[in-house]
Design an enzyme around this catalytic site. Structure first.
Site, PDB file in Angstrom:
ATOM      1  N   ASN A 780       0.823  -1.209   0.000  1.00  8.09           N
ATOM      2  CA  ASN A 780       0.000   0.000   0.000  1.00  8.09           C
ATOM      3  C   ASN A 780       0.853   1.254   0.000  1.00  8.09           C
ATOM      4  O   ASN A 780       0.992   1.921  -1.017  1.00  8.09           O
ATOM      5  CB  ASN A 780      -0.957  -0.011   1.199  1.00  8.09           C
ATOM      6  CG  ASN A 780      -2.105   0.969   1.039  1.00  8.09           C
ATOM      7  OD1 ASN A 780      -1.983   1.974   0.339  1.00  8.09           O
ATOM      8  ND2 ASN A 780      -3.219   0.703   1.678  1.00  8.09           N
ATOM      9  N   ASP A 781       1.447   1.580   1.151  1.00  6.18           N
ATOM     10  CA  ASP A 781       2.202   2.836   1.247  1.00  6.18           C
ATOM     11  C   ASP A 781       3.364   2.900   0.261  1.00  6.18           C
ATOM     12  O   ASP A 781       3.702   3.969  -0.245  1.00  6.18           O
ATOM     13  CB  ASP A 781       2.748   3.014   2.675  1.00  6.18           C
ATOM     14  CG  ASP A 781       1.636   3.269   3.678  1.00  6.18           C
ATOM     15  OD1 ASP A 781       0.563   3.747   3.247  1.00  6.18           O
ATOM     16  OD2 ASP A 781       1.829   2.990   4.870  1.00  6.18           O
ATOM     17  N   VAL A 782       3.978   1.752  -0.048  1.00  8.77           N
ATOM     18  CA  VAL A 782       5.166   1.746  -0.910  1.00  8.77           C
ATOM     19  C   VAL A 782       4.810   1.931  -2.382  1.00  8.77           C
ATOM     20  O   VAL A 782       5.703   2.026  -3.227  1.00  8.77           O
ATOM     21  CB  VAL A 782       5.978   0.441  -0.733  1.00  8.77           C
ATOM     22  CG1 VAL A 782       6.489   0.326   0.689  1.00  8.77           C
ATOM     23  CG2 VAL A 782       5.154  -0.777  -1.110  1.00  8.77           C
ATOM     24  N   VAL A 783       3.488   1.996  -2.709  1.00  5.18           N
ATOM     25  CA  VAL A 783       3.059   2.268  -4.086  1.00  5.18           C
ATOM     26  C   VAL A 783       2.103   3.465  -4.124  1.00  5.18           C
ATOM     27  O   VAL A 783       1.298   3.598  -5.039  1.00  5.18           O
ATOM     28  CB  VAL A 783       2.377   1.029  -4.723  1.00  5.18           C
ATOM     29  CG1 VAL A 783       3.378  -0.095  -4.904  1.00  5.18           C
ATOM     30  CG2 VAL A 783       1.186   0.557  -3.899  1.00  5.18           C
ATOM     31  N   ALA A 821       0.699   4.161   7.399  1.00  6.70           N
ATOM     32  CA  ALA A 821       0.804   5.608   7.564  1.00  6.70           C
ATOM     33  C   ALA A 821      -0.556   6.280   7.701  1.00  6.70           C
ATOM     34  O   ALA A 821      -0.635   7.462   8.044  1.00  6.70           O
ATOM     35  CB  ALA A 821       1.553   6.212   6.374  1.00  6.70           C
TER      36      ALA A 821
END
Length: 857
Positions: A780-783, A821
């Site tokens: 999620n956060d890394v994309v 996050a």
């Protein structure tokens, strides 16, 4: 030809049209061109040829080779085809009967020099084909490869199969080109007038008068309108801040000067006998810095595992405090025996786990390895050291420490690539083994045979336990194991330091190195204590036995400051009184501080905590080296401390956060984040299967969800099926994906994914625009694009994988929930993104089965 069978599949809300299946018989020049053309049009292409070398050429053109079973083809002179044996012809006939009914287009090009074209497709095979199917017989000029081909004609069979037997295809292609060209000329001339079907020139038309014309022998002058130049476009100027080389150099000089000043002060403020240890420490930290930076990102998990094993050399410190007979004789000796057992759990368990992980990266094509040859130096080195020691050279064990330290350095350096990584385990085992052997030799004059047996029993007990644990652990549980092993190192360091105080405090009164030794005992105890309880908390959070949320209350930071202040005050009291009481009190506070510090960090940040604790265990070992004046412990401790610090830095950079923010804060927005509007789009499993099967280039981006769901096996199987059918598949890994650095690389390797197609974020980000499908599984956060597009986002500045730049992006998640996050992901609402909701494991298994079924038809 039916439009349905002309090339790529189509997918609409009303249903889908599968891609054409094309079979090319004969893969010479014409056949390879047919394969490439059909593949570029989106068809699923199969091909066959009697020449063995054609298989690689077929794959390169985008086709899949099919071969008769149980027979080998014969090749003619010069690489040309030749007449085959009866057995081959029968096996080939069975192959064609099996595959031709599924084909929409069959293109035959099979020819044998100086002979009529071989008959390959008979009447029954044609009768088995679907209505609307087509056979293009390029060998028709020499009789054709199909028994029903009529040279120079197109025929349609009773079941609706068209057989094209033209013998003049090149000239027919020329005619088509001429028709297209003449069509353009006619349209060009008609454009000068208003009539649709006849040439009527409009002489008043301004476009007409811009062209040159002769009318009844009279040349009409051109009427070229005056072009009004467009207003010059104001180019936006972006202020470029010139690079201040002077300031950069000043900063470098300032840092170097500060470090040199501190080094000179430390060297001149301590006893001369300590300068050697200080030099060893400084050089070891420098070497460790460069060695660890050279480790490839994919091997960061094995790096932590092997440093865990090497940190077991805390056993050397325990050996110097051990004593008694078959059993320890006092409290200090019991503490040392306990530390020795715990250390060997780390040594044996750590190396076994490392060995298991690195074996997962081994490819079937890798050359054989001959690591058993290292048995010779494994025996020769300690034998040579023992010989020189017995000859009266009492410092021989110091040379042994040096060799052991070099091999420990080599074990980390070998992790610079997967090809050399497995030798690193061997080097580490030799280094640690020689270090323990030399320590035993060092102690020989003062230690009896009974004590050696006691230490051997403790080492065997711990080593056996470590081996059992390492053999049972699964790659999914590696983060918990690393945290648990860290706790053992920390506790072993605490016990060794406490035992050292109990065993030798009376010697400090007249020892010029007393201050150094007391400082090493105290800080070794404190660092070890923080490592011990902090690692236990990390283990419990990673294993789901303790809540994942960070500890939150109003006085949290004050509590940390109070405990740190109390530790500093007790240090002064300990150095001045040399009493055991302040040391024991500091031990209790360090236990509480370690628990409180790590419990204040959320579960998603545990990977950073693990690397920090890894670094702590190294510095605790350095303290033991100073305490015992042992250069081996100083060297390996510096290596481990540097390793953990560098891994911590890498992960913090990957999250665009400071270490202070990770340990004492959380994600925070920089302002009012951009509002995300729109409606997400969903796809079914079958739609995603069709998209993957018809793609040419796929990039898979796994995240923590893949780890949690243990979907790596299904994804690996799906990858193999896609690659076998001509689809290029690669993986993109973010540095903080998973529960610890490099964990996803290990999980994929365990599932059989070759590391050749697994790439780091920096390596693959530029390839997304040329990718047909990016498949995000549990990330999620890394994309999240807001990291780049929204300066007010809590993720602003964080490097992310650019999955949204692919032609189609699929996100596999359980729901639309945010990541750790707490930031909404605009990727979910982009026009080219589709959500695939479901459990990672079951959904990936469905995708695998769907892709397998698609290509088996």
């Amino acid at each position: 030809i039916n439009a349905e069978y002309m090339g790529a599949g189509k997918m609409t809300m009303a249903g889908k049209i599968p891609p054409a299946k094309v079979l090319v018989v004969g893969a010479a020049v014409a056949g390879l061109e047919a394969i490439a053309t059909a593949k570029n049009n989106g068809a699923q292409v199969f091909a066959t040829d009697t020449r063995p070398e054609a298989e690689e050429q077929i794959a390169g053109a985008g086709g899949k080779m099919i071969k008769p079973e149980g027979v080998k083809a014969e090749t003619g002179e010069g690489g040309y085809a030749k007449a085959q044996s009866d057995d081959y012809i029968k096996a080939a006939e069975q192959m064609y009967r099996k595959h031709i009914p599924d084909m929409d287009i069959v293109i035959t090009t099979a020819l044998i020099p100086n002979r009529p074209a071989p008959k390959i497709i008979d009447d029954k095979m044609v009768a088995s084909m679907k209505p609307g199917s087509v056979i293009v017989d390029l060998a028709s000029e020499r009789g054709g490869n199909c028994t029903l081909t009529k040279p120079g004609e197109i025929i349609t069979t009773s079941n609706g199969v068209k057989i094209i037997g033209y013998v003049d295809l090149p000239s027919r292609m020329a005619l088509q080109a001429s028709k297209l060209y003449s069509n353009n000329i006619v349209k060009f001339l008609l454009a000068f007038g208003d009539a649709k079907d006849e040439m009527v020139i409009n002489w008043a038309d301004e476009i007409t008068r811009c062209s040159g014309f002769m009318n009844k022998g009279e040349y009409l002058a051109l009427q070229v309108p005056k072009l009004v130049p467009a207003a010059p476009k104001k180019e936006e100027t972006v202020a470029v801040v010139p690079r201040n080389y002077s300031k950069e150099e000043i900063n470098r000089v300032a840092v170097a000067s500060g470090a040199l000043g501190a080094l000179i002060f430390a060297g001149c403020s301590t006893p001369p006998s300590f300068v050697g240890n200080l030099a060893t420490f400084t050089l070891a930290v420098t070497v460790g810095y460069y060695v660890v930076w050279g480790v490839t990102h994919a091997l960061h998990t094995p790096l932590m595992s092997v440093t865990n094993a090497i940190s077991g050399l805390v056993a050397v410190g325990a050996m110097f405090v051990a004593g008694g007979s078959y059993l320890p004789g006092n409290a200090a000796q019991w503490l040392a025996a306990s530390a020795l057992s715990m250390s060997f759990i780390n040594i044996v368990g750590g190396f076994r786990v490392t060995q298991r992980m690195l074996n997962m990266f081994r490819r079937p094509t890798d050359p054989p390895e001959y690591q058993h040859y290292w048995i010779a130096p494994a025996i020769a080195v300690p034998s040579a050291i023992s010989y020189y020691w017995a000859s009266g050279i009492t410092s021989a064990y110091e040379v042994g420490y040096l060799v052991a330290g070099l091999f420990c350095i080599g074990s980390l350096a070998a992790l610079s690539s997967q090809e050399t990584s497995r030798i690193g385990t061997t080097l580490g085992i030799l280094g640690v083994g020689w270090g323990v052997t030399c320590a035993a030799l060092h102690l020989y004059p003062t230690m009896g045979f009974e004590t050696y047996l006691q230490m051997a029993a403790c080492a065997s007990l711990g080593g056996g336990a470590g081996l059992v644990i390492a053999n049972k652990i699964s790659p999914m549980d590696l983060p918990q194991l690393v945290a648990a092993f860290h706790s053992l190192v920390g506790l072993a360091a605490v016990l060794t330091c406490l035992a050292s105080h109990l065993n030798g405090v009376e010697h400090f009164l007249h020892d010029p190195m007393a201050g150094i030794h007391l400082g090493a005992i105290y800080f070794g105890t404190v660092i070890g204590g923080i490592t011990f309880t902090g690692s236990i908390v990390a283990f419990l959070k990673l294993d789901g036995r303790l809540r994942s949320e960070s500890l939150q209350y109003s006085g949290r930071d004050f509590t940390n400051i109070a405990m740190a202040t109390a530790t500093a005050g007790l240090a002064y009291n300990y150095f001045t009184t040399m009493s055991f009481t302040p040391l024991l009190a500091a031990t209790g506070i360090s236990f509480a501080l370690g628990y409180h510090l790590v419990d204040s960090v959320g579960g998603a940040d545990m990977p950073v905590c693990i690397t920090v604790l890894n670094s702590y265990s190294g510095w605790a070992l350095v303290c033991e080296g100073f305490m015992l004046n042992n250069q081996l412990l100083t060297v390996v401790g510096s290596l481990i401390g540097s390793s953990g610090a560098i891994l911590t830095y890498i992960m913090c950079v990957a999250m665009n956060r400071s270490i202070w923010n990770v340990l004492f804060g959380s994600y925070a927005s920089l302002g009012s984040a951009a509002e995300i509007t729109g409606t997400h789009q969903e796809m079914s499993v079958q739609q995603v299967v069709d998209l993957l099967a018809n793609a040419k280039d796929v990039i898979i981006v796994p995240g923590f969800g893949l780890c949690q769901g243990q979907a790596q096996y299904a994804v690996s199987d799906m990858t193999k099926i896609l690659i076998d059918n001509g689809v290029t598949v690669r993986y993109g890994i973010h540095p903080v994906a998973g529960r610890m650095p490099g964990q996803l690389n290990v999980l994929l390797a365990e599932a059989g994914v070759s590391y050749d197609i697994v790439h780091e974020m920096e390596e693959i980000n530029d390839d997304f625009p040329n990718c047909d499908v990016s498949l995000v599984i549990g990330a999620n956060d890394v994309v999240n694009p807001s990291a780049l597009e929204d300066p007010n986002s809590a993720l602003a500045g964080m490097p992310v994988l650019h999955v949204w730049k692919a032609k189609n992006c699929i996100v596999l998640k359980r729901s639309m929930a945010t990541g750790y996050a707490g930031v909404q992901n605009p990727l979910f609402f982009k026009e080219n993104n589709y959500m695939l909701f479901g459990n990672a494991k079951s959904t990936c298994e469905a995708l695998r089965d769907g892709v397998k079924s698609h290509f088996s038809k």
